[in-house]
Design a protein around this motif. Sequence first.
Motif, PDB file in Angstrom:
ATOM      1  N   THR A   1       0.854  -1.181   0.000  1.00 50.59           N
ATOM      2  CA  THR A   1       0.000   0.000   0.000  1.00 50.59           C
ATOM      3  C   THR A   1       0.888   1.229   0.000  1.00 50.59           C
ATOM      4  N   THR A   2       0.700   2.088  -0.994  1.00 50.14           N
ATOM      5  CA  THR A   2       1.582   3.247  -1.127  1.00 50.14           C
ATOM      6  C   THR A   2       0.788   4.532  -1.299  1.00 50.14           C
ATOM      7  N   ASP A   3       1.379   5.607  -0.831  1.00 52.44           N
ATOM      8  CA  ASP A   3       0.879   6.953  -1.082  1.00 52.44           C
ATOM      9  C   ASP A   3       1.970   7.701  -1.822  1.00 52.44           C
ATOM     10  N   PHE A   4       1.665   8.149  -3.037  1.00 51.85           N
ATOM     11  CA  PHE A   4       2.611   8.928  -3.837  1.00 51.85           C
ATOM     12  C   PHE A   4       2.515  10.384  -3.403  1.00 51.85           C
ATOM     13  N   LEU A   5       3.632  10.952  -2.973  1.00 49.03           N
ATOM     14  CA  LEU A   5       3.653  12.319  -2.471  1.00 49.03           C
ATOM     15  C   LEU A   5       4.401  13.276  -3.400  1.00 49.03           C
ATOM     16  N   SER A   6       5.330  12.734  -4.178  1.00 54.40           N
ATOM     17  CA  SER A   6       6.117  13.548  -5.094  1.00 54.40           C
ATOM     18  C   SER A   6       6.703  12.631  -6.155  1.00 54.40           C
ATOM     19  N   GLY A   7       7.243  13.210  -7.205  1.00 56.00           N
ATOM     20  CA  GLY A   7       7.823  12.427  -8.284  1.00 56.00           C
ATOM     21  C   GLY A   7       9.337  12.510  -8.287  1.00 56.00           C
ATOM     22  N   ALA A   8       9.950  11.570  -8.986  1.00 59.92           N
ATOM     23  CA  ALA A   8      11.402  11.572  -9.167  1.00 59.92           C
ATOM     24  C   ALA A   8      11.689  11.941 -10.618  1.00 59.92           C
ATOM     25  N   HIS A   9      12.765  12.664 -10.816  1.00 65.21           N
ATOM     26  CA  HIS A   9      13.113  13.194 -12.130  1.00 65.21           C
ATOM     27  C   HIS A   9      14.352  12.501 -12.680  1.00 65.21           C
ATOM     28  N   MET A  10      14.549  12.622 -13.966  1.00 64.80           N
ATOM     29  CA  MET A  10      15.704  12.017 -14.626  1.00 64.80           C
ATOM     30  C   MET A  10      16.981  12.429 -13.903  1.00 64.80           C
ATOM     31  N   GLY A  11      17.807  11.445 -13.562  1.00 63.89           N
ATOM     32  CA  GLY A  11      19.077  11.690 -12.886  1.00 63.89           C
ATOM     33  C   GLY A  11      18.998  11.736 -11.374  1.00 63.89           C
ATOM     34  N   ASP A  12      17.785  11.743 -10.793  1.00 61.91           N
ATOM     35  CA  ASP A  12      17.654  11.778  -9.329  1.00 61.91           C
ATOM     36  C   ASP A  12      18.193  10.495  -8.704  1.00 61.91           C
ATOM     37  N   TRP A  13      18.801  10.640  -7.526  1.00 60.07           N
ATOM     38  CA  TRP A  13      19.236   9.504  -6.709  1.00 60.07           C
ATOM     39  C   TRP A  13      18.101   9.226  -5.734  1.00 60.07           C
ATOM     40  N   VAL A  14      17.448   8.060  -5.858  1.00 56.39           N
ATOM     41  CA  VAL A  14      16.268   7.694  -5.076  1.00 56.39           C
ATOM     42  C   VAL A  14      16.683   6.658  -4.040  1.00 56.39           C
ATOM     43  N   GLU A  15      16.284   6.858  -2.783  1.00 50.17           N
ATOM     44  CA  GLU A  15      16.626   5.954  -1.698  1.00 50.17           C
ATOM     45  C   GLU A  15      15.360   5.455  -1.002  1.00 50.17           C
ATOM     46  N   GLY A  16      15.470   4.311  -0.330  1.00 50.55           N
ATOM     47  CA  GLY A  16      14.334   3.771   0.392  1.00 50.55           C
ATOM     48  C   GLY A  16      14.750   2.819   1.491  1.00 50.55           C
ATOM     49  N   THR A  17      13.931   2.764   2.520  1.00 60.90           N
ATOM     50  CA  THR A  17      14.162   1.843   3.632  1.00 60.90           C
ATOM     51  C   THR A  17      12.841   1.592   4.343  1.00 60.90           C
ATOM     52  N   SER A  18      12.861   0.662   5.294  1.00 55.12           N
ATOM     53  CA  SER A  18      11.650   0.350   6.058  1.00 55.12           C
ATOM     54  C   SER A  18      12.020  -0.236   7.407  1.00 55.12           C
ATOM     55  N   GLU A  19      10.992  -0.442   8.209  1.00 54.16           N
ATOM     56  CA  GLU A  19      11.152  -1.098   9.508  1.00 54.16           C
ATOM     57  C   GLU A  19      10.011  -2.076   9.703  1.00 54.16           C
ATOM     58  N   ILE A  20      10.289  -3.175  10.402  1.00 55.31           N
ATOM     59  CA  ILE A  20       9.242  -4.146  10.725  1.00 55.31           C
ATOM     60  C   ILE A  20       8.407  -3.557  11.853  1.00 55.31           C
ATOM     61  N   ILE A  21       7.080  -3.495  11.638  1.00 55.53           N
ATOM     62  CA  ILE A  21       6.211  -2.956  12.691  1.00 55.53           C
ATOM     63  C   ILE A  21       5.386  -4.041  13.375  1.00 55.53           C
ATOM     64  N   THR A  22       5.085  -5.139  12.676  1.00 52.95           N
ATOM     65  CA  THR A  22       4.460  -6.294  13.328  1.00 52.95           C
ATOM     66  C   THR A  22       4.991  -7.561  12.681  1.00 52.95           C
TER      67      THR A  22
END
Length: 158
Positions: free
Chosen positions: A92-113
């Motif tokens: 389940t995702t909520d898109f808040l902004s876009g990424a542009h050509m050449g952008d460095w995109v990062e991501g991480t998460s945590e276990i909640i249950t």
Amino acid sequence: MSDDLTEVQTAIVPDGFVINLWNRGFGRTVGPFYSSRDAATGDEVMAFRVEEHHANGMNNCHGGMLMSFADMAWGRVVSNKREIGWVTVRLTTDFLSGAHMGDWVEGTSEIITEQDDVFTVRGRIWCGERTLITGTGVYKGIRSISRKAGYRETRGVA
């Protein structure tokens, strides 16, 4: 896609990030991906640079690419923290902004249950100071894995 990295792919990779070894199948098509892991905590940040093969018709990163990346970056916490391979049950995702050509995109998460072999994680995808996606993922553990430098070795039955 060639086995060789393009000039753009090898150009600007921030300090602390190494290329991931997923170079077959879907990972080869949408990669390359990079990661940076905190040795003390095991926390990991995954990343990629937006390139032409990630683009939509407006020359920005396609939303499907961002969701695919979120799925991989968020599910990876299960592998890293519990040494369990996984499949996605729900994303389940909520898109808040876009990424542009050449952008460095990062991501991480945590276990909640965590119950039996089902894990719910909370994740975030960002570029610089801009949050691109927030959301949750539900992942089912399917097998134990032993993480080795550069490869994975199956410990259980797949």
